[in-house]
Design an enzyme around this catalytic site. Structure first.
Site, PDB file in Angstrom:
ATOM      1  N   GLU A 131       2.605  10.718   4.709  1.00  0.00           N
ATOM      2  CA  GLU A 131       3.124  11.273   3.564  1.00  0.00           C
ATOM      3  C   GLU A 131       1.809  12.048   2.959  1.00  0.00           C
ATOM      4  OE1 GLU A 131       3.919   7.163   1.166  1.00  0.00           O
ATOM      5  OE2 GLU A 131       6.028   8.154   2.093  1.00  0.00           O
ATOM      6  N   CYS A 157      -4.260   0.520  -2.200  1.00  0.00           N
ATOM      7  CA  CYS A 157      -3.956  -0.268  -0.775  1.00  0.00           C
ATOM      8  C   CYS A 157      -5.150   0.559  -0.354  1.00  0.00           C
ATOM      9  CB  CYS A 157      -2.669  -0.186   0.327  1.00  0.00           C
ATOM     10  SG  CYS A 157      -2.341   1.717  -0.138  1.00  0.00           S
ATOM     11  N   TRP A 194       5.494  -2.135  -6.212  1.00  0.00           N
ATOM     12  CA  TRP A 194       4.826  -1.899  -7.994  1.00  0.00           C
ATOM     13  C   TRP A 194       3.605  -1.455  -8.417  1.00  0.00           C
ATOM     14  CZ3 TRP A 194       0.670  -4.610  -8.184  1.00  0.00           C
ATOM     15  CH2 TRP A 194      -0.146  -5.403  -7.574  1.00  0.00           C
ATOM     16  N   ASN A 195       2.984  -1.147  -7.565  1.00  0.00           N
ATOM     17  CA  ASN A 195       1.215  -1.235  -7.514  1.00  0.00           C
ATOM     18  C   ASN A 195       1.335   0.367  -8.403  1.00  0.00           C
ATOM     19  OD1 ASN A 195       1.352   0.069  -4.711  1.00  0.00           O
ATOM     20  ND2 ASN A 195      -0.923  -0.623  -4.974  1.00  0.00           N
ATOM     21  N   GLU A 245       4.343   2.963   5.106  1.00  0.00           N
ATOM     22  CA  GLU A 245       2.602   3.195   4.459  1.00  0.00           C
ATOM     23  C   GLU A 245       2.262   0.949   4.160  1.00  0.00           C
ATOM     24  OE1 GLU A 245       0.935   5.210   4.429  1.00  0.00           O
ATOM     25  OE2 GLU A 245       1.595   6.930   4.743  1.00  0.00           O
ATOM     26  N   PRO A 272      13.564   0.157  -6.406  1.00  0.00           N
ATOM     27  CA  PRO A 272      11.957   0.201  -6.273  1.00  0.00           C
ATOM     28  C   PRO A 272      11.488  -1.327  -6.724  1.00  0.00           C
ATOM     29  CG  PRO A 272      13.090   1.520  -8.219  1.00  0.00           C
ATOM     30  CD  PRO A 272      14.147   0.394  -6.891  1.00  0.00           C
ATOM     31  N   ALA A 273       9.912  -1.549  -6.469  1.00  0.00           N
ATOM     32  CA  ALA A 273       9.871  -2.993  -6.726  1.00  0.00           C
ATOM     33  C   ALA A 273      10.461  -3.545  -7.905  1.00  0.00           C
ATOM     34  CB  ALA A 273       8.484  -3.300  -6.639  1.00  0.00           C
ATOM     35  N   GLY A 295       4.363  -0.664   0.676  1.00  0.00           N
ATOM     36  CA  GLY A 295       4.527  -2.317   0.467  1.00  0.00           C
ATOM     37  C   GLY A 295       3.059  -3.223   1.565  1.00  0.00           C
TER      38      GLY A 295
HETATM   39  P1  ADP Z   1       3.295  -6.353  -2.544  1.00  0.00           P
HETATM   40  O1  ADP Z   1       2.709  -7.947  -1.232  1.00  0.00           O
HETATM   41  O2  ADP Z   1       2.751  -4.839  -3.077  1.00  0.00           O
HETATM   42  O3  ADP Z   1       4.937  -7.068  -3.437  1.00  0.00           O
HETATM   43  P2  ADP Z   1       5.679  -6.023  -0.739  1.00  0.00           P
HETATM   44  O4  ADP Z   1       5.263  -5.757   0.071  1.00  0.00           O
HETATM   45  O5  ADP Z   1       6.148  -7.338  -1.727  1.00  0.00           O
HETATM   46  O6  ADP Z   1       4.737  -5.932  -1.694  1.00  0.00           O
HETATM   47  O7  ADP Z   1       6.886  -5.519  -1.601  1.00  0.00           O
HETATM   48  C1  ADP Z   1       7.415  -4.132  -1.814  1.00  0.00           C
HETATM   49  C2  ADP Z   1       8.981  -4.387  -1.691  1.00  0.00           C
HETATM   50  O8  ADP Z   1       9.601  -4.530  -1.547  1.00  0.00           O
HETATM   51  C3  ADP Z   1       9.242  -4.066  -2.879  1.00  0.00           C
HETATM   52  O9  ADP Z   1      10.115  -3.189  -3.396  1.00  0.00           O
HETATM   53  C4  ADP Z   1      10.159  -4.890  -2.811  1.00  0.00           C
HETATM   54  O10 ADP Z   1      10.664  -5.800  -3.132  1.00  0.00           O
HETATM   55  C5  ADP Z   1       9.902  -5.313  -1.183  1.00  0.00           C
HETATM   56  N1  ADP Z   1      10.666  -6.315  -0.422  1.00  0.00           N
HETATM   57  C6  ADP Z   1      10.152  -7.639  -0.372  1.00  0.00           C
HETATM   58  N2  ADP Z   1      10.945  -8.254   0.856  1.00  0.00           N
HETATM   59  C7  ADP Z   1      11.296  -7.381   1.374  1.00  0.00           C
HETATM   60  C8  ADP Z   1      13.077  -7.706   2.096  1.00  0.00           C
HETATM   61  N3  ADP Z   1      11.950  -8.786   2.805  1.00  0.00           N
HETATM   62  N4  ADP Z   1      13.628  -6.767   2.293  1.00  0.00           N
HETATM   63  C9  ADP Z   1      13.066  -5.166   1.888  1.00  0.00           C
HETATM   64  N5  ADP Z   1      12.173  -5.325   1.146  1.00  0.00           N
HETATM   65  C10 ADP Z   1      11.597  -5.959   0.259  1.00  0.00           C
END
Ligand code: ADP
Length: 485
Positions: free
Chosen positions: A463, A289, A156-157, A255, A181-182, A233
């Protein structure tokens, strides 16, 4: 009705070239972090919708791999032009769901266009090799081909540019892509679908779906047609995806988190170091990050640096990112705010001294005051944990060896920044720091021309740069025998 509110706000998912809701009809609310209000909803898709997107992507991939690189490059350039044409509108949407100041959102969208252009250019430079053969009647060729369907999960950032960095090299290489996407910032992601459609991408080349992240993630990792997973993420989720992708031995690009040190030597240009420090710390309210997590300042200039950093931090306008004067927006949600509060409380309990900020902002919601904490020590949690907020811890150091050891004492290895006027020292630092990106006398360094990527638990793969397309390509070695001499 809602679609009329913003020209690029779409509340449906883009699968196989059509805009659809979730099979279940369920939706997820999307919140504006600046005021807590619901902007709209997006579909809560699961495994079935993801499978359909993957199958559509496979069909599209079969066409894309046959399309000339020149045509794919032209397609990407049309997308690039559309992104720039809609820059202000995309930036508004981004700020509305993410919170960052409009000026930063515009910068992100321009950066997204930059990645699309870079990979449009790179599409035509996917060269193979002809290798001198040890056998006279034989020839050796190495050819490159698109890997196939790519599954992408983004944070999301940077809800726009993290998609650009994945979508553009995938299409440039001749792959098709399924993007999730987030959940907090889906509209900037879905807007890519609108623009890809306008740019004339074949149906299924780019699919974007929102919903249950672990269900969608599992399907992307487990479906045999998906040949590569690319993720930006947290390290925690990255490890889950790595394990899931291991079952099918898929290519991965990760990343992940960072814990950037920002090192200021006594010979540094203090004004430049301070300008770099502010950008490297407070961009996106500290939620990137590559944001500085730890300032290391040489003993002799420590007090002067802290005094100036404190004054500059205290003067930063905090507010709704949609207001032009805002420099620091809200944090993404209450959980992020809670984490920042915890880390500050931990530091204060262990002897950290707050020189400015240190608490929630009077605006309420998820706003937090820009904060500087001195007397930072190794045992404080932010030494090893990512802050992801507008908090600047300052540690002291007295020698190069000491600061290299302190800077490297983390599981992460994404970005590091060094300010010094001494050329020899600059080289010793760039060689001594175990980080994938290093800024010497620069606080913001990501650019499409250069390979962005972390070491250690900050990730795998790159990337940007010419390296950025490599992860979307398979290499084949071909021996042609019996050719005579
Ligand atoms: P942040 O700490 O930046 O929120 P996340 O790693 O939680 O980072 O989220 C980054 C992305 O990973 C988002 O699109 C989120 O929906 C997705 N995400 C979170 N949990 C899972 C999972 N178990 N499997 C796949 N994607 C996930």
């Amino acid at each position: 009705m809602l679609d009329n509110r913003h020209p690029l706000l779409r509340e449906t998912c883009f699968i196989a070239g059509s805009w659809t809701g979730a099979d279940s009809g369920e939706t997820i609310d999307v919140i504006n972090p600046a005021n807590g209000q619901v902007i709209g909803t997006v579909p809560k898709c699961g495994r079935a919708e993801t499978r359909r997107a993957i199958e559509a992507a496979q069909d599209a991939y079969l066409g894309l791999r046959k399309m000339t690189a020149l045509k794919r490059a032209d397609m990407l350039m049309r997308l690039h032009d559309l992104v720039l044409e809609h820059r202000d509108s995309l930036a508004q949407l981004l700020t509305m769901e993410q919170g960052k100041p409009l000026s930063e959102a515009r910068g992100e969208v321009t950066g997204s266009a930059g990645y699309v252009r870079w990979f449009a250019e790179e599409a035509r430079r996917v060269y193979g090799d002809v290798v001198p053969s040890p056998i006279a009647s034989r020839r050796i060729l190495v050819i490159k081909e698109p890997v196939g369907v790519v599954g992408a999960i983004t944070p999301w950032n940077f809800p726009s540019s993290m998609i650009a960095r994945k979508l553009a090299p995938a299409i440039a290489a001749g792959c098709a892509i399924v993007i999730k996407p987030a959940e907090f910032t889906p509209y900037s992601g879905l807007a890519w679908g609108i623009l890809c459609e306008k740019a004339g991408f074949p149906a299924g080349a780019v699919n974007i779906l929102t919903g249950d992240s672990s269900e969608i993630g599992k399907e992307l990792c487990e479906h045999p047609l998906v040949r590569k997973i690319t993720f930006t993420g947290s390290t925690r989720v990255g490890k889950i995806l790595l394990q899931q992708a291991a079952v099918g031995v898929k290519k991965v690009s990760m990343e992940l988190g960072g814990n950037a040190p920002f090192i200021v030597f006594e010979d540094a240009d203090l004004e430049k170091a301070l300008a770099g420090a502010m950008a490297a710390k407070f961009r996106n309210a500290g939620q990137t990050c590559v944001c500085t997590n730890r300032f290391y300042v040489a003993d002799v200039i420590h007090d002067q640096f802290v005094e100036r950093l404190t004054a500059l931090s205290a003067a930063m306008p905090v507010g709704d990112g949609a207001k032009e004067e805002t420099v620091v927006g809200p944090l993404i949600n209450q959980a992020a705010l809670g984490k920042v509060e915890e880390l500050v409380a931990d530091a204060v309990e262990k002897g950290g001294r707050v020189t400015t900020g240190g608490k929630r902002h009077a605006l309420g919601g998820t706003f937090y005051e820009p904060t500087v904490i001195t007397d930072a020590r190794r045992d404080m949690r932010f030494t090893t944990e990512e802050i992801f907020g507008p908090v600047a811890p300052v540690y002291r150091f007295s020698s190069e060896d000491e600061v290299i050891a302190m800077a490297n004492a983390t599981d992460f290895g994404l970005a590091a920044f060094v300010y010094t006027a001494d050329l020899g020292r600059a080289f010793r630092m760039m060689e001594g720091l175990k980080y994938g990106l290093i800024g010497i006398n620069e606080g913001v360094i990501a650019t499409p021309e250069a390979p962005f990527g972390g070491l250690k638990q900050s990730g795998l793969g790159k990337e940007g740069g010419h390296q950025g397309i490599a992860d979307y390509l398979d290499e084949k070695y071909i021996a042609i025998g019996g050719l005579g001499v």
